[in-house]
Design an enzyme around this catalytic site. Structure first.
Site, short mmCIF file in Angstrom:
data_model
loop_
_atom_site.label_atom_id
_atom_site.label_comp_id
_atom_site.label_asym_id
_atom_site.label_seq_id
_atom_site.Cartn_x
_atom_site.Cartn_y
_atom_site.Cartn_z
N LYS A 11 40.23 50.38 28.92
CA LYS A 11 40.85 51.50 29.61
C LYS A 11 41.33 52.60 28.65
O LYS A 11 41.42 52.38 27.44
CB LYS A 11 42.01 50.96 30.47
CG LYS A 11 41.55 50.05 31.61
CD LYS A 11 42.73 49.65 32.50
CE LYS A 11 42.29 48.76 33.64
NZ LYS A 11 43.42 48.41 34.54
N TYR A 51 37.91 51.79 42.53
CA TYR A 51 39.16 51.17 42.96
C TYR A 51 39.41 51.33 44.45
O TYR A 51 40.56 51.26 44.90
CB TYR A 51 40.33 51.73 42.15
CG TYR A 51 40.47 51.12 40.77
CD1 TYR A 51 40.75 49.76 40.61
CD2 TYR A 51 40.33 51.88 39.62
CE1 TYR A 51 40.88 49.18 39.36
CE2 TYR A 51 40.47 51.31 38.36
CZ TYR A 51 40.75 49.96 38.23
OH TYR A 51 40.89 49.38 36.99
N PHE A 59 50.26 52.85 44.21
CA PHE A 59 49.94 53.32 42.86
C PHE A 59 48.52 53.87 42.73
O PHE A 59 48.07 54.18 41.63
CB PHE A 59 50.16 52.19 41.84
CG PHE A 59 49.36 50.94 42.13
CD1 PHE A 59 48.03 50.83 41.77
CD2 PHE A 59 49.97 49.85 42.76
CE1 PHE A 59 47.30 49.68 42.03
CE2 PHE A 59 49.23 48.69 43.02
CZ PHE A 59 47.89 48.61 42.66
N ARG A 87 39.13 36.83 32.67
CA ARG A 87 40.48 37.02 33.24
C ARG A 87 41.52 36.34 32.32
O ARG A 87 42.60 36.84 32.12
CB ARG A 87 40.57 36.43 34.64
CG ARG A 87 39.60 36.99 35.67
CD ARG A 87 39.95 38.30 36.24
NE ARG A 87 41.20 38.34 36.95
CZ ARG A 87 41.65 39.44 37.55
NH1 ARG A 87 40.94 40.57 37.51
NH2 ARG A 87 42.79 39.44 38.17
N THR A 93 48.10 40.83 34.79
CA THR A 93 48.06 42.28 35.03
C THR A 93 49.22 42.98 34.33
O THR A 93 49.04 44.04 33.72
CB THR A 93 48.14 42.54 36.56
OG1 THR A 93 47.13 41.77 37.21
CG2 THR A 93 47.96 44.02 36.87
N ASN A 114 47.14 49.00 31.20
CA ASN A 114 47.05 47.62 30.74
C ASN A 114 45.73 47.27 30.04
O ASN A 114 45.30 46.13 30.04
CB ASN A 114 47.38 46.66 31.88
CG ASN A 114 46.41 46.78 33.03
OD1 ASN A 114 45.48 47.58 32.98
ND2 ASN A 114 46.62 46.00 34.07
N HIS A 117 40.04 46.04 32.22
CA HIS A 117 39.70 45.58 33.58
C HIS A 117 38.68 44.48 33.47
O HIS A 117 37.77 44.55 32.64
CB HIS A 117 39.08 46.73 34.41
CG HIS A 117 38.38 46.22 35.64
ND1 HIS A 117 39.06 45.99 36.81
CD2 HIS A 117 37.09 45.82 35.86
CE1 HIS A 117 38.20 45.49 37.71
NE2 HIS A 117 37.01 45.38 37.15
N GLU A 128 30.23 45.81 40.67
CA GLU A 128 30.81 46.71 39.66
C GLU A 128 29.78 47.03 38.55
O GLU A 128 29.67 48.17 38.11
CB GLU A 128 32.07 46.08 39.08
CG GLU A 128 33.20 46.01 40.11
CD GLU A 128 34.42 45.22 39.65
OE1 GLU A 128 34.42 44.70 38.51
OE2 GLU A 128 35.38 45.14 40.44
P1 GDP Z 1 43.89 43.28 37.74
O1 GDP Z 1 42.80 42.61 38.52
O2 GDP Z 1 44.63 42.34 36.83
O3 GDP Z 1 43.40 44.51 36.99
O4 GDP Z 1 45.02 43.79 38.77
P2 GDP Z 1 44.94 44.42 40.25
O5 GDP Z 1 43.58 44.27 40.85
O6 GDP Z 1 46.12 43.89 41.00
O7 GDP Z 1 45.24 45.98 39.98
C1 GDP Z 1 44.23 46.82 39.49
C2 GDP Z 1 44.83 47.75 38.48
O8 GDP Z 1 45.77 48.62 39.13
C3 GDP Z 1 45.66 47.08 37.38
O9 GDP Z 1 44.89 46.59 36.32
C4 GDP Z 1 46.55 48.21 36.93
O10 GDP Z 1 45.89 49.11 36.04
C5 GDP Z 1 46.81 48.94 38.24
N1 GDP Z 1 48.09 48.51 38.83
C6 GDP Z 1 48.38 47.32 39.43
N2 GDP Z 1 49.67 47.28 39.82
C7 GDP Z 1 50.20 48.49 39.47
C8 GDP Z 1 51.50 49.08 39.61
O11 GDP Z 1 52.43 48.47 40.15
N3 GDP Z 1 51.64 50.35 39.12
C9 GDP Z 1 50.62 51.04 38.53
N4 GDP Z 1 50.83 52.29 38.07
N5 GDP Z 1 49.39 50.52 38.38
C10 GDP Z 1 49.18 49.26 38.84
#
Ligand code: GDP
Length: 140
Positions: A11, A51, A59, A87, A93, A114, A117, A128
């Site tokens: 990222k 996304y 968010f 993962r 996350t 973070n 992805h 994807e």
């Molecule tokens: P992942 O599968 O671990 O990437 O997590 P998710 O699928 O839950 O979320 C996708 C992405 O959305 C995450 O990797 C973060 O970049 C972003 N994200 C998730 N939760 C939050 C949040 O509470 N705030 C913000 N700004 N971004 C978030």
């Protein structure tokens, strides 16, 4: 165990920190092979499509803005049980909850920024990968 593929994005926080090589080392040390890789600037349309499952989350706007804020490196990773393996290599996350030695623990700034992805299922990995690579780009 079956060899499979997953989709990865390094990222914008990580490319800004010049961490592509450091993250690739963690990926390779974790037993995955980078079989396709390209550095791109994601468009708004690409990020919103990628996304789309998060479109209703509070968010979403912030996430799309972040993912288009700088270069990213899109990758196809191959190895045994690639989806769960990556993962685990990425960590939770929220970097504050990520295990020691994971990409997010080592490099990430926040739950939003973070660093990496990784697909959450084999089915989503295929979807994807197809959004960013054609079969001819992938050399396993
Ligand atoms: P992942 O599968 O671990 O990437 O997590 P998710 O699928 O839950 O979320 C996708 C992405 O959305 C995450 O990797 C973060 O970049 C972003 N994200 C998730 N939760 C939050 C949040 O509470 N705030 C913000 N700004 N971004 C978030």
């Amino acid at each position: 165990m079956a060899v499979s593929r997953t989709f990865s994005i390094i990222k914008p926080d990580a490319t800004a920190g010049n961490l592509t090589g450091a993250i690739n080392k963690v990926i390779e040390d974790g037993g995955l092979r980078i079989i396709a890789q390209r550095r791109i600037r994601m468009t708004q349309v690409q990020a919103e499509r990628f996304y789309a499952m998060h479109a209703e989350r509070p968010f979403f706007g912030e996430l799309v803005e972040f993912m288009t804020s700088g270069p990213v490196v899109v990758q196809v990773l191959q190895g045994e049980n690639a989806v769960p393996r990556y993962r685990k290599i990425m960590g939770a996350t929220n970097p504050a909850e990520a295990d020691e030695g994971t990409i997010r623990k080592l490099f990430a700034k926040s739950i939003g920024e973070n660093s990496a992805h990784g697909s959450d299922s084999d089915e989503n990995a295929a979807i994807e990968i197809a959004q960013f690579f054609s079969e001819g780009d992938i050399v396993g």
